[in-house]
Design an enzyme around this catalytic site. Structure first.
Site, PDB file in Angstrom:
ATOM      1  N   THR A   1      -3.261  34.444 -23.620  1.00 30.73           N
ATOM      2  CA  THR A   1      -2.986  33.132 -23.715  1.00 30.73           C
ATOM      3  C   THR A   1      -2.876  32.712 -25.202  1.00 30.73           C
ATOM      4  O   THR A   1      -3.030  34.046 -26.463  1.00 30.73           O
ATOM      5  CB  THR A   1      -3.604  32.040 -23.059  1.00 30.73           C
TER       6      THR A   1
ATOM      7  N   ARG B   1       2.304  30.693  -9.379  1.00 33.14           N
ATOM      8  CA  ARG B   1       1.157  30.267  -9.462  1.00 33.14           C
ATOM      9  C   ARG B   1       1.456  29.168 -11.187  1.00 33.14           C
ATOM     10  O   ARG B   1       1.997  29.774 -12.112  1.00 33.14           O
ATOM     11  CB  ARG B   1       0.096  30.743 -10.219  1.00 33.14           C
ATOM     12  N   VAL B   2       0.395  28.141 -11.105  1.00 37.20           N
ATOM     13  CA  VAL B   2       1.164  27.297 -12.255  1.00 37.20           C
ATOM     14  C   VAL B   2      -0.901  27.252 -13.485  1.00 37.20           C
ATOM     15  O   VAL B   2      -1.605  26.881 -12.070  1.00 37.20           O
ATOM     16  CB  VAL B   2       1.199  26.177 -12.413  1.00 37.20           C
ATOM     17  N   GLY B   3      -0.953  27.242 -13.742  1.00 35.07           N
ATOM     18  CA  GLY B   3      -2.292  27.827 -15.041  1.00 35.07           C
ATOM     19  C   GLY B   3      -1.843  26.322 -15.551  1.00 35.07           C
ATOM     20  O   GLY B   3      -1.708  25.341 -15.380  1.00 35.07           O
ATOM     21  N   ASP B   4      -3.436  26.610 -16.312  1.00 35.56           N
ATOM     22  CA  ASP B   4      -3.449  25.214 -17.334  1.00 35.56           C
ATOM     23  C   ASP B   4      -3.146  25.479 -19.068  1.00 35.56           C
ATOM     24  O   ASP B   4      -2.936  24.052 -18.651  1.00 35.56           O
ATOM     25  CB  ASP B   4      -4.885  25.478 -17.576  1.00 35.56           C
TER      26      ASP B   4
ATOM     27  N   THR C   1      -7.724  29.096 -23.626  1.00 34.42           N
ATOM     28  CA  THR C   1      -7.547  30.489 -23.255  1.00 34.42           C
ATOM     29  C   THR C   1      -8.544  30.620 -22.254  1.00 34.42           C
ATOM     30  O   THR C   1      -9.449  30.507 -23.148  1.00 34.42           O
ATOM     31  CB  THR C   1      -7.416  31.710 -24.360  1.00 34.42           C
TER      32      THR C   1
ATOM     33  N   GLY D   1      -7.800  29.694 -15.788  1.00 41.55           N
ATOM     34  CA  GLY D   1      -6.998  28.735 -16.449  1.00 41.55           C
ATOM     35  C   GLY D   1      -7.782  27.801 -15.170  1.00 41.55           C
ATOM     36  O   GLY D   1      -7.363  26.874 -15.416  1.00 41.55           O
TER      37      GLY D   1
END
Lengths: 309, 309
Positions: free
Chosen positions: B176, B204-207, B227, B230
């Site tokens: 990230t 997939r959606v991360g942070d 980073t 997530g």
């Protein structure tokens, strides 16, 4: 520990008694009570808070009256795109899905993401593929068709405007459903589900599937489910803010909810409300709109089913 | 007020000196310094924190060394799916995008969502349509092709496993990039961008695009870019948690960051780190991994470019 509590909402907004018929009010209250009873019964039988909030939200999703599941509003493309999330307070495990189509119960898909995937948040086609692999129930477009919703969309289609469910022309309402619960084992959980905004651009993600914004649960503090102008709830990280005020400033539940909804959210221009339960089973509603479809019940508290302020 | 500060990161993880060649280390440090200088120059000329973090992240996105923009890893489908977000501390305005393909600079698209749309978060095809309407720069798949990234994907393709950038087989790194800044006008901003996990399921959606989780900025407290793993950052609402500890418990920046990264995140099993700047221009790194690609510089502080603990 043998206390248990549950609360639910079916959206907040300018819900005025003068614009409501007696039949319509009765239908809403019956739907709220039916969903409440289902969750209450699970908790009374020592079931888990996660089971209770999932079941309660499923029943709200199955009703055409609320903007979630079957009752979801139309997007700009004339489709139904749904978001949902669920979180359990003991482990801080969470699951969320966004932009799914044709899923009968988005909240159950969110729970499967929480329990059966390595991820917290799946969206769009990826979420659909996961749903198929989990043998989720799908429904044809016709299942989600509703004459009233269709008319809402026709009214503003091609205007470039979006509408927060019954907004402006009808009874201005932020269409989202949610439930929070404390079970006899001392665990809290929260679930939230929505069909989004009428005529929204597809791809818009609101606060409902965002852990910390529209939904949050933590055994140390509380469980929260929100409804309102989603963009402001995201920027305010509203659900987690309630929890932080309790954990870091020792606010009690009502105080934390009111501070967030009436002050912090208002300050950035956000409208809406939330339901919450703390780890002692205290139940709270807080909203800065004219009304919120809501209900609650607990082992130590009376049953309430209400709509107006 | 004439103080200004900037910090950036290019991912955290098991980055060990013994697995790094002198040439590789030099290349990383040069890329970090180049991005730092670009942001610093904007701030020195009294430019805005938002401009500084956007430009800094753009340069990190343009480098093949970091998992964002050009250097994004391969998904399970052999594509590149990117997420990004940006937030400004004065207004709490925010923009985020997720699951976009072929966009040269995802952070700039996030900024356009913040400034030119009614929404905070756009994902997938909807975000792509918005990007086209805004005349964003697109690039062919070939632009994002990198032999090293391709090999990472080939190594674990069809295994069902995902990989957090260089994870396990290489130098285990959470890919990230991000930047935080305070400008001479007293405004803070944060930006975060990522190519996600190698071989991740699409959807997939991360942070990184989640306001409050991977990115947050508030003039009352601080700006944060994260980073790491997530899913844990989402469940911990990490970026906003730092802000809450400062606002509600009067923690100073370093104390708040360390509490979140070394205690609260660790407790639920999360690995990673963050960079942060407070409204006084203090700069902080905090990570619970072996290393983090990072750099910072300010009107009152020396330039630092570092990789290892």
């Amino acid at each position: 520990m043998s206390k248990f509590s549950i609360a639910l909402h079916g959206g907040a907004g300018t819900i005025l008694k003068q614009s409501m018929t007696a039949d319509k009010e009765k239908a809403y209250k019956e739907a709220l009570e039916k969903a409440l009873l289902a969750g209450y019964t699970i908790l009374e039988k020592k079931g888990s808070a996660v089971d209770a909030v999932e079941k309660t939200v499923m029943l709200l999703e199955d009703s055409p009256l609320f903007n979630a599941g079957k009752g979801s509003v139309f997007t700009a493309e004339g489709k139904h795109e749904m978001d949902a999330s669920i979180m359990e307070g003991r482990t801080l495990n969470a699951g969320a899905i966004s932009m799914v189509k044709n899923i009968k119960n988005p909240v159950s898909l969110a729970r499967l993401v929480m329990e059966k995937s390595d991820h917290v948040f799946l969206a769009g086609e990826g979420a659909a593929i996961f749903a198929k692999s989990m043998k989720c129930e799908f429904r044809e477009d016709a299942y989600f068709y509703d004459e009233f919703r269709y008319q809402q969309w026709q009214d503003i289609k091609n205007t470039g405007k979006t509408q927060l469910d019954h907004s402006v022309t009808k009874d201005e309402k932020f269409g989202t459903v949610g439930a929070v619960a404390l079970d006899v084992h001392g665990n809290v959980a929260a679930a939230t589900s929505t069909g989004g905004m009428t005529n929204k651009s597809f791809g818009r993600v609101g606060d409902s599937p965002m852990i910390g914004a529209g939904n949050y649960a933590n055994n140390n503090t509380c469980a929260v489910s929100c409804t309102g102008s989603g963009e402001f709830f995201i920027r305010g990280v509203v659900a987690y803010d309630v929890s932080c005020l309790m954990e870091y400033k020792n606010f009690i539940l009502q105080q934390a909810c009111d501070e967030v909804i009436h002050h912090r959210l208002k300050k950035i221009g956000g409208d809406g409300g939330l339901i919450a339960v703390d780890s002692q089973g205290n139940l709270t509603f807080s909203f800065n709109t004219e009304g919120m479809y809501r209900a609650c019940w607990g082992s130590e508290s009376d049953k309430i089913v209400a709509i107006y302020k």
